[in-house]
Design an enzyme around this catalytic site. Structure first.
Site, PDB file in Angstrom:
ATOM      1  N   HIS A 234       0.970  -1.146   0.037  1.00 32.69           N
ATOM      2  CA  HIS A 234       0.014   0.034   0.087  1.00 32.69           C
ATOM      3  C   HIS A 234       0.986   1.179  -0.085  1.00 32.69           C
ATOM      4  O   HIS A 234       1.650   1.384   0.925  1.00 32.69           O
ATOM      5  CB  HIS A 234      -0.779   0.083   1.216  1.00 32.69           C
ATOM      6  CG  HIS A 234      -1.954   0.821   1.131  1.00 32.69           C
ATOM      7  ND1 HIS A 234      -1.754   2.448   1.282  1.00 32.69           N
ATOM      8  CD2 HIS A 234      -3.261   0.760   0.927  1.00 32.69           C
ATOM      9  CE1 HIS A 234      -3.241   2.900   1.143  1.00 32.69           C
ATOM     10  NE2 HIS A 234      -4.035   2.003   0.898  1.00 32.69           N
ATOM     11  N   ARG A 281      -2.010   0.503  -7.504  1.00 32.47           N
ATOM     12  CA  ARG A 281      -0.977   0.528  -6.384  1.00 32.47           C
ATOM     13  C   ARG A 281       0.321   0.166  -6.606  1.00 32.47           C
ATOM     14  O   ARG A 281       1.364   0.721  -5.892  1.00 32.47           O
ATOM     15  CB  ARG A 281      -1.749  -0.383  -5.226  1.00 32.47           C
ATOM     16  CG  ARG A 281      -2.468   0.238  -4.261  1.00 32.47           C
ATOM     17  CD  ARG A 281      -2.997  -0.664  -3.192  1.00 32.47           C
ATOM     18  NE  ARG A 281      -4.222   0.167  -2.729  1.00 32.47           N
ATOM     19  CZ  ARG A 281      -5.054  -0.449  -1.826  1.00 32.47           C
ATOM     20  NH1 ARG A 281      -4.842  -1.658  -1.289  1.00 32.47           N
ATOM     21  NH2 ARG A 281      -6.090   0.230  -1.708  1.00 32.47           N
ATOM     22  N   ARG A 377      -4.483  -6.990  -6.343  1.00 29.87           N
ATOM     23  CA  ARG A 377      -5.875  -6.709  -5.722  1.00 29.87           C
ATOM     24  C   ARG A 377      -6.403  -5.214  -6.066  1.00 29.87           C
ATOM     25  O   ARG A 377      -5.717  -4.075  -5.637  1.00 29.87           O
ATOM     26  CB  ARG A 377      -5.853  -6.790  -4.305  1.00 29.87           C
ATOM     27  CG  ARG A 377      -7.447  -6.923  -3.816  1.00 29.87           C
ATOM     28  CD  ARG A 377      -7.409  -7.029  -2.378  1.00 29.87           C
ATOM     29  NE  ARG A 377      -6.325  -6.030  -1.502  1.00 29.87           N
ATOM     30  CZ  ARG A 377      -6.823  -5.171  -1.140  1.00 29.87           C
ATOM     31  NH1 ARG A 377      -8.126  -4.918  -0.933  1.00 29.87           N
ATOM     32  NH2 ARG A 377      -5.750  -4.404  -0.476  1.00 29.87           N
TER      33      ARG A 377
HETATM   34  C1  SIN Z   1      -7.380   1.636   1.885  1.00 29.69           C
HETATM   35  O1  SIN Z   1      -8.304   2.271   2.478  1.00 29.69           O
HETATM   36  O2  SIN Z   1      -6.449   2.419   1.216  1.00 29.69           O
HETATM   37  C2  SIN Z   1      -7.133   0.358   1.978  1.00 29.69           C
HETATM   38  C3  SIN Z   1      -8.418  -0.424   1.158  1.00 29.69           C
HETATM   39  C4  SIN Z   1      -7.858  -1.523   0.579  1.00 29.69           C
HETATM   40  O3  SIN Z   1      -6.845  -1.950   0.718  1.00 29.69           O
HETATM   41  O4  SIN Z   1      -8.720  -2.362  -0.092  1.00 29.69           O
END
Ligand code: SIN
Length: 509
Positions: A234, A281, A377
C-alpha cells in the site's frame, strides 16, 4: 473413516475471527454448530483495520461490468474471470445482507450509499463507514456471533496443525496459549479464515497477528497454493521512524483529492502514470521507491491540506486523529508516508464455493486464493471477497451431503494437560524475518536476493523445527515457524515467476 449413521449436528471449526470467519459462522450456524478459534482476542484481525470499505457497483452510472473490468485490469491478466464475475454479481446482495444484520453504512440525504473512490476504480463505488469500515462491520458481526447459540468463540487458541486422513481434514490440533494445554478437536468441516501475512515485512499495515498461519497450516496439510508471490504494497502508511504503530492512510484520502508529493512539494506521480496519485497501487509503490531512492529519503509526503480541516475531521476522523496523536495537523501540513506490505493476493487455492484441494477444508478471506485478485488486488475488493465467498462456503456446505465422522475417529480424542513450561526463546527473530523479506522480497526484487533469502529461510526453518521438538507448546516458536514457511512460499513462487506481473517486479541482473 466416515459413517452416515450419526445424527448429531454438523460440526464446523472456523479458524480466524475476521470479517469472513464471523460472517461465515453466522451463516453456517443456521444449520451447524460452529467453533471459532482465534489466537488473539477478538476483535483483533486484519479486517478490523480495513479503512477503505467494500467495493460494489451501487452508483447510478456504474455497472457490474465496469466493476468486473476494473478488477480484471488491476489483476494484470491473472484473475479468474468466473470468480470475479461471481463476486461482483453477488456484491449488492451481500452488502444489503450486512445492512439487514445491523451494519449502518454511510448514506447521503436521499438514503443512497455514500460512495467513495480508490485507486484503479473507474467509478465511485466504495460503501463505507467513515474511515473505519472494518472496525464497524466486525463489531456488529462479533456481537451477533457472541450471542448465537450455535457459535462458540474460543480466543487465545492457536492452531498447531490441521489433522488429516487420506487427503481429508478431520480436525485441528489446538494449543490453549494461556494454559498451554493441547487438544484435538475433530469436526466434519474446517474453514480457514486466518487472514494474511503482512507482518512478514518491516513496514506493513497489518496487526501483529498477521503472521501467515493459515498459509503454513494449509501447505503442511498438502493443499494447493497459488499466486503467493503477489504481495501488495500500500503506498501510504504513516511514516513513524521508530515504527510505533501501523497507521494506514486510506487511499480514499487520495480519492478525495490528496496528492503524493516529494520534498520539493512536487506531484511526482504524473511522471509515471496518467492517473497520478490514484494510479494502480503497484505502480504507485514502485514509483515512490524510485523517488525515495532519488531523494535518499525513507519517506515521501501525502498532501491532504486541500481537503480542509472539516472534511478531514468529518470523513476521515480516524486518520485525522491518528496524525494528531503524532503531532501532525493533516489540514495544515503534509503527512510523511511510506509504502508498506498490505495484502497477499495469493493463498490457498479454492474453487467458487471456497473449497480447497483437501477434502472438507475450505478457505475464505485473505488466506484464500479464489482468483479474484490475480496479480494485484483492486482496492476494497477484499472485504467484498471475504463476505461473498464466506456466504458461498456456507451455502455449499449446507447443500452438501456430508458424512459424519465415525465414532472411531472421535474416540481418538486427545488432550494434553496444561503444564508449567519454561518458554524457549528462539534464535530466530521476527525482526530478522521482516528485514529479510523487506530487503529481498519487497517492492522491487532480483534473483540473487531472492535466492539468498531462500537459503536463509531454509536454515531458519530447520532451527525452528529443532526448537519445536524440544518445546512444541511454545506459541512463539510455532508462530515463527508459520512466518518462515509462509516467507518460503512467497520466495519460491517469486523465484518461479519468470515475467513481471502486477505486484511482482524483479529487476534483471
Ligand atoms: C485503503 O483504504 O486504502 C485500503 C483499502 C484496501 O486496501 O482495500
Amino acid at each position: 473413516m466416515y459413517s452416515s449413521s450419526e445424527t448429531s449436528a454438523l460440526e464446523i471449526i472456523c479458524i480466524g475471527g475476521g470479517v469472513s470467519g464471523l460472517y461465515f459462522a453466522i451463516k453456517a450456524a443456521e444449520f451447524a454448530t460452529v467453533t471459532i478459534y482465534t489466537k488473539d482476542e477478538l476483535p483483533k484481525s486484519n479486517s478490523y483495520h480495513a479503512k477503505g470499505g467494500i467495493a460494489a457497483p451501487f452508483g447510478d452510472n456504474d455497472s457490474t461490468s465496469y466493476h468486473i473490468h476494473d478488477t480484471l485490469i488491476a489483476g494484470a491478466g491473472l484473475c479468474n474471470e468466473k470468480a470475479v464475475t461471481y463476486m461482483i454479481q453477488n456484491s449488492l446482495r451481500c452488502i444489503e445482507d450486512l445492512e439487514t444484520l445491523g451494519t449502518e453504512f454511510n448514506k447521503d440525504e436521499n438514503l443512497q450509499f455514500d460512495l467513495s473512490r480508490e485507486g484503479g476504480h473507474s467509478h465511485n463505488r466504495i460503501v463505507h463507514i467513515k474511515d473505519e469500515t472494518g472496525k464497524e462491520v466486525i463489531n456488529r458481526l462479533i456481537h451477533l456471533a457472541r450471542n448465537h447459540p450455535n457459535i462458540k468463540i474460543k480466543e487465545h487458541h492457536f492452531v498447531l496443525e490441521l489433522i488429516t486422513e487420506d487427503n481429508s481434514v478431520i480436525g485441528a490440533s489446538i494449543l490453549n496459549t494461556q494454559t498451554l494445554s493441547i487438544e484435538n478437536h475433530y469436526a466434519e468441516i474446517v474453514v480457514l479464515a486466518t487472514g494474511g501475512a503482512g507482518n512478514l515485512y518491516t513496514f506493513n499495515t497489518n496487526p501483529p497477528s498477521a503472521t501467515g498461519d493459515g498459509y503454513a497450516l494449509a501447505n503442511r496439510a498438502g493443499a494447493t497454493m497459488m499466486n503467493m508471490e503477489f504481495v501488495q504494497f500500500h503506498p501510504t502508511m504513516l511514516y513513524l521512524p521508530n515504527r510505533e504503530d501501523n497507521i494506514l492512510i486510506s487511499e480514499a484520502v487520495r480519492g478525495a483529492g490528496a496528492q503524493l508529493k516529494d520534498s520539493k512539494v512536487i506531484q511526482f506521480m504524473y511522471k509515471y502514470h496518467t492517473m497520478g496519485s490514484l494510479a494502480p497501487r503497484d505502480i504507485v509503490a514502485r514509483s515512490m521507491l524510485k523517488e525515495m531512492q532519488h531523494e535518499g529519503s525513507d519517506f515521501l509526503y501525502l498532501d491532504a491540506t486541500s481537503l480542509g480541516e472539516k472534511k478531514l475531521q468529518d470523513d476521515f476522523p480516524f486518520i485525522y486523529n491518528a496524525c494528531k496523536k503524532y503531532d501532525i495537523d493533516s489540514s495544515k501540513e503534509m503527512i510523511r508516508v511510506v509504502p508498506a506490505a498490505h495484502y497477499i493476493c495469493g493463498g490457498v487455492a479454492t474453487d467458487i464455493d471456497a473449497k480447497t484441494s483437501v477434502n472438507r477444508l475450505y478457505a475464505i478471506g485473505e488466506v484464500a486464493c479464489t482468483g479474484v485478485h490475480g496479480a494485484n488486488r483492486l482496492a476494497s475488493n477484499s472485504l467484498l471477497e471475504g463476505i461473498v465467498f464466506a456466504d458461498a462456503a456456507a451455502d455449499s456446505i449446507k447443500n452438501m451431503k456430508i458424512p459424519k465422522l465415525k465414532k472411531s475417529v472421535l474416540n481418538k480424542y486427545y488432550h494434553e494437560e496444561p503444564q508449567d513450561i519454561e518458554q524457549v526463546i528462539s534464535t530466530v527473530s521476527q525482526s530478522d524475518i521482516q528485514q529479510l523479506m523487506w530487503n529481498n522480497l519487497g517492492i522491487v526484487r532480483n534473483p540473487t536476493a531472492m535466492k539468498s533469502a531462500e537459503n536463509q529461510l531454509n536454515i531458519w526453518r530447520q532451527t525452528l523445527v529443532s526448537e519445536i521438538k524440544i518445546q512444541g507448546r511454545s506459541y512463539q516458536l510455532n508462530e515463527l515457524l508459520n512466518m518462515v514457511e509462509t516467507a518460503m512460499l512467497i520466495t519460491s513462487f517469486a523465484l518461479n515467476r519468470t515475467e513481471n506481473k502486477g505486484t511482482h517486479y524483479a529487476e534483471e541482473e
